[in-house]
Enzyme design. Structure first.
Site, short mmCIF file in Angstrom:
data_model
loop_
_atom_site.label_atom_id
_atom_site.label_comp_id
_atom_site.label_asym_id
_atom_site.label_seq_id
_atom_site.Cartn_x
_atom_site.Cartn_y
_atom_site.Cartn_z
N HIS A 164 15.13 -19.89 -20.89
CA HIS A 164 16.37 -19.20 -20.57
C HIS A 164 17.57 -20.06 -20.96
CE1 HIS A 164 18.86 -16.30 -18.49
NE2 HIS A 164 19.30 -17.21 -17.63
N GLN A 182 17.64 -22.35 -23.29
CA GLN A 182 17.73 -22.38 -24.75
C GLN A 182 18.40 -21.12 -25.27
OE1 GLN A 182 16.85 -25.14 -26.61
NE2 GLN A 182 16.66 -25.98 -24.56
N ASP A 183 18.09 -19.98 -24.65
CA ASP A 183 18.69 -18.71 -25.04
C ASP A 183 20.21 -18.75 -24.81
OD1 ASP A 183 18.67 -15.97 -25.89
OD2 ASP A 183 18.79 -15.38 -23.77
N HIS A 184 20.61 -19.24 -23.65
CA HIS A 184 22.04 -19.35 -23.36
C HIS A 184 22.74 -20.30 -24.33
CE1 HIS A 184 23.13 -17.12 -19.73
NE2 HIS A 184 21.88 -17.31 -19.33
#
Length: 102
Positions: free
Chosen positions: A78, A80-82
Site C-alpha cells: 500500500h 509503495q502504491d501511494h
C-alpha cells in the site's frame, strides 16, 4: 526484520507519500489560481516528503540486498502504491511549474 517492523515501515511510507500527495494537490490548486511562487514553495515541501519516503524504501532495499529476509506486508504494498502516485503527481507539477519558469 519481522512482519511488524515491515508493516511499520510501510505505514511510514504511506504517511510521507500521503503528505506529499496532499501538498502536491495544494500546489496544483495554487498553480491553477496563478499563484506560482506559492505553488513552487508547497511543491518543494512535497518533494521533501517524497525524499523521506524514498529513504525508508531504500533502507529496506539495502537490507534485502544484504540478504536480510523482508516479510511481505500488505501495508508495504500500500505504501509503495501511494509513493508511486505521489511521484507521478510530482512529475506533473514539475512540468507545469517549468512551463511557467517558476
Amino acid at each position: 526484520m519481522d512482519r511488524e517492523e515491515a508493516q511499520m515501515l510501510g505505514f511510514e511510507i504511506v504517511a510521507y507519500a500521503g503528505e506529499a500527495t496532499s501538498k502536491l494537490m495544494k500546489a496544483l490548486q495554487l498553480f491553477l489560481e496563478e499563484n506560482y511562487d506559492e505553488s513552487r514553495s508547497i511543491y518543494n515541501e512535497a518533494v521533501e516528503c517524497i525524499v523521506s519516503a524514498h529513504n525508508v524504501q531504500t533502507s529496506m532495499l539495502q537490507k534485502e540486498a544484504m540478504g536480510e529476509e523482508i516479510p511481505y506486508s500488505f501495508t508495504m504494498g500500500h505504501g509503495q502504491d501511494h509513493l508511486m502516485s505521489s511521484v507521478l503527481l510530482r512529475e506533473v507539477m514539475d512540468t507545469l511549474l517549468k512551463s511557467k519558469n517558476v
